[in-house]
Design a protein around this motif. Structure first.
Motif, PDB file in Angstrom:
ATOM      1  N   UNK A 130      -1.185 -17.815  -1.628  1.00  0.00           N
ATOM      2  CA  UNK A 130      -1.120 -16.536  -1.484  1.00  0.00           C
ATOM      3  C   UNK A 130       0.756 -16.477  -1.721  1.00  0.00           C
ATOM      4  N   UNK A 131       0.880 -15.114  -2.351  1.00  0.00           N
ATOM      5  CA  UNK A 131       2.149 -14.799  -2.319  1.00  0.00           C
ATOM      6  C   UNK A 131       2.340 -13.316  -2.646  1.00  0.00           C
ATOM      7  N   UNK A 132       3.418 -12.850  -2.302  1.00  0.00           N
ATOM      8  CA  UNK A 132       3.303 -10.905  -2.390  1.00  0.00           C
ATOM      9  C   UNK A 132       4.718 -10.699  -3.731  1.00  0.00           C
ATOM     10  N   UNK A 133       3.957 -10.152  -4.870  1.00  0.00           N
ATOM     11  CA  UNK A 133       4.945  -9.748  -5.892  1.00  0.00           C
ATOM     12  C   UNK A 133       5.145  -8.560  -5.469  1.00  0.00           C
ATOM     13  N   UNK A 134       6.803  -8.264  -5.766  1.00  0.00           N
ATOM     14  CA  UNK A 134       6.846  -6.744  -5.609  1.00  0.00           C
ATOM     15  C   UNK A 134       7.743  -5.925  -6.210  1.00  0.00           C
ATOM     16  N   UNK A 135       8.831  -4.674  -6.436  1.00  0.00           N
ATOM     17  CA  UNK A 135       9.634  -4.126  -7.348  1.00  0.00           C
ATOM     18  C   UNK A 135       9.534  -3.135  -6.448  1.00  0.00           C
ATOM     19  N   UNK A 136      10.881  -2.309  -6.969  1.00  0.00           N
ATOM     20  CA  UNK A 136      11.566  -1.521  -7.066  1.00  0.00           C
ATOM     21  C   UNK A 136      12.676  -0.641  -7.899  1.00  0.00           C
ATOM     22  N   UNK A 137      12.479   0.068  -7.640  1.00  0.00           N
ATOM     23  CA  UNK A 137      13.475   1.334  -8.185  1.00  0.00           C
ATOM     24  C   UNK A 137      14.969   1.444  -7.689  1.00  0.00           C
ATOM     25  N   UNK A 138      16.224   1.896  -8.460  1.00  0.00           N
ATOM     26  CA  UNK A 138      17.709   2.255  -7.541  1.00  0.00           C
ATOM     27  C   UNK A 138      16.748   4.109  -7.393  1.00  0.00           C
ATOM     28  N   UNK A 139      17.396   4.488  -6.727  1.00  0.00           N
ATOM     29  CA  UNK A 139      17.457   6.360  -6.747  1.00  0.00           C
ATOM     30  C   UNK A 139      18.275   7.199  -7.379  1.00  0.00           C
ATOM     31  N   UNK A 140      17.393   7.717  -8.666  1.00  0.00           N
ATOM     32  CA  UNK A 140      18.541   8.392  -9.545  1.00  0.00           C
ATOM     33  C   UNK A 140      17.433   9.928 -10.199  1.00  0.00           C
ATOM     34  N   UNK A 141      18.243  10.633 -11.081  1.00  0.00           N
ATOM     35  CA  UNK A 141      17.617  11.625 -11.207  1.00  0.00           C
ATOM     36  C   UNK A 141      16.615  11.424 -12.226  1.00  0.00           C
ATOM     37  N   UNK A 142      15.692  12.376 -12.169  1.00  0.00           N
ATOM     38  CA  UNK A 142      13.894  11.583 -12.618  1.00  0.00           C
ATOM     39  C   UNK A 142      13.767  11.286 -11.619  1.00  0.00           C
ATOM     40  N   UNK A 143      12.276  10.515 -11.856  1.00  0.00           N
ATOM     41  CA  UNK A 143      11.319   9.606 -10.916  1.00  0.00           C
ATOM     42  C   UNK A 143      11.041   8.625 -11.309  1.00  0.00           C
ATOM     43  N   UNK A 144      10.631   7.575 -10.435  1.00  0.00           N
ATOM     44  CA  UNK A 144      10.794   5.934 -11.113  1.00  0.00           C
ATOM     45  C   UNK A 144       8.965   5.600 -10.773  1.00  0.00           C
ATOM     46  N   UNK A 145       8.753   6.050 -11.466  1.00  0.00           N
ATOM     47  CA  UNK A 145       6.832   5.451 -10.498  1.00  0.00           C
ATOM     48  C   UNK A 145       6.725   4.180 -11.070  1.00  0.00           C
ATOM     49  N   UNK A 146       5.811   3.583  -9.949  1.00  0.00           N
ATOM     50  CA  UNK A 146       5.507   2.473  -9.786  1.00  0.00           C
ATOM     51  C   UNK A 146       3.483   2.910 -10.050  1.00  0.00           C
ATOM     52  N   UNK A 147       2.813   2.306 -11.089  1.00  0.00           N
ATOM     53  CA  UNK A 147       0.783   2.458 -11.382  1.00  0.00           C
ATOM     54  C   UNK A 147       0.862   1.221 -10.559  1.00  0.00           C
ATOM     55  N   UNK A 148      -0.491   1.949  -9.911  1.00  0.00           N
ATOM     56  CA  UNK A 148      -1.158   0.837  -8.931  1.00  0.00           C
ATOM     57  C   UNK A 148      -2.789   1.744  -9.240  1.00  0.00           C
ATOM     58  N   UNK A 149      -3.861   0.198  -8.676  1.00  0.00           N
ATOM     59  CA  UNK A 149      -5.116   1.279  -8.831  1.00  0.00           C
ATOM     60  C   UNK A 149      -5.447   1.293  -7.295  1.00  0.00           C
ATOM     61  N   UNK A 150      -6.432   1.931  -6.842  1.00  0.00           N
ATOM     62  CA  UNK A 150      -6.984   1.660  -5.064  1.00  0.00           C
ATOM     63  C   UNK A 150      -8.314  -0.097  -4.869  1.00  0.00           C
ATOM     64  N   UNK A 151      -7.774  -0.621  -3.989  1.00  0.00           N
ATOM     65  CA  UNK A 151      -8.504  -2.305  -4.131  1.00  0.00           C
ATOM     66  C   UNK A 151      -8.096  -1.787  -1.969  1.00  0.00           C
ATOM     67  N   UNK A 152      -9.191  -2.206  -1.606  1.00  0.00           N
ATOM     68  CA  UNK A 152      -8.627  -2.263   0.009  1.00  0.00           C
ATOM     69  C   UNK A 152      -7.841  -3.655   0.529  1.00  0.00           C
ATOM     70  N   UNK A 153      -7.192  -2.682   0.766  1.00  0.00           N
ATOM     71  CA  UNK A 153      -6.418  -3.946   2.257  1.00  0.00           C
ATOM     72  C   UNK A 153      -6.079  -5.549   1.159  1.00  0.00           C
ATOM     73  N   UNK A 154      -4.754  -4.531   0.421  1.00  0.00           N
ATOM     74  CA  UNK A 154      -4.615  -4.776  -1.119  1.00  0.00           C
ATOM     75  C   UNK A 154      -2.619  -5.365  -0.388  1.00  0.00           C
TER      76      UNK A 154
END
Length: 195
Positions: A130-154
């Motif tokens: 198992x590995x954790x795959x992740x991502x992040x945005x810098x803070x700037x004007x507007x939004x930087x939203x990631x998308x997800x679905x609901x899955x227990x303990x993931x």
């Protein structure tokens, strides 16, 4: 990410051979070279979105076989102004806890749109791990939203100052934030024999 087509896969375990049948119409209109590389992670576009600005969002995934990861993709919505982002891979220590930072991607400039962001990343993974795959945005004007679905303990999350990801991961988003599967996956090249 480019054009994609569903293909038929036939595996002959006795001969240790796999055959991929690509639709002729796809091949006739393809721009070469055509890449046929497997992925692991969550390739579905999640139905809910929330900020990834200075927050690393990650979900654990299991590598299906030994391989060399070459690219990470994460689905995000950016408004107002371009927002740089990076993808990461962390060691898994438990379903709600990541360990060491194993790899950080190149930076994606992040155009103003809603799309899969891709970036080069390098890591050799071990099948069944198992590995954790992740991502992040810098803070700037507007939004930087990631998308997800609901899955227990993931999933897990870590607030930090982009672009310096925590090492090891510093989980600070317990509770409902753990019940998510982020739209993040990696592309890899299989290595070694049948696993």
């Amino acid at each position: 990410i480019g054009n994609r087509a569903w293909c038929d896969l036939t595996v002959d375990l006795a001969a240790e051979q796999a055959t991929i049948l690509i639709p002729p119409a796809f091949l006739a209109s393809a721009i070469y070279p055509v890449r046929i590389d497997p992925t692991f992670g969550y390739t579905t576009i999640g139905g809910t979105a929330t900020t990834m600005e200075n927050v690393c969002r990650a979900s654990w995934q299991t590598a299906p076989e030994n391989g060399d990861v070459t690219e990470i993709a994460y689905y995000t919505a950016i408004t107002n102004t371009a927002k740089a982002s990076k993808g990461v891979i962390y060691a898994w220590t438990a379903d709600n806890d990541a360990g060491a930072l194993l790899a950080t991607s190149a930076e994606n400039a992040g155009a103003v749109d809603t799309a899969w962001r891709t970036a080069a990343i390098t890591l050799t993974v071990v099948g069944g791990t198992k590995y954790f795959l992740g991502a992040a945005h810098v803070v700037a004007a507007g939004v930087g939203n990631g998308h997800y679905d609901t899955v227990t303990a993931k999933a897990i999350s870590d607030t930090f100052t982009y672009p310096t990801f925590s090492d090891p991961f510093a989980e600070d988003g317990p509770g409902l934030q753990n019940d998510r599967e982020w739209s993040i996956y990696v592309t890899y090249t299989a290595v070694g024999g049948v696993t």
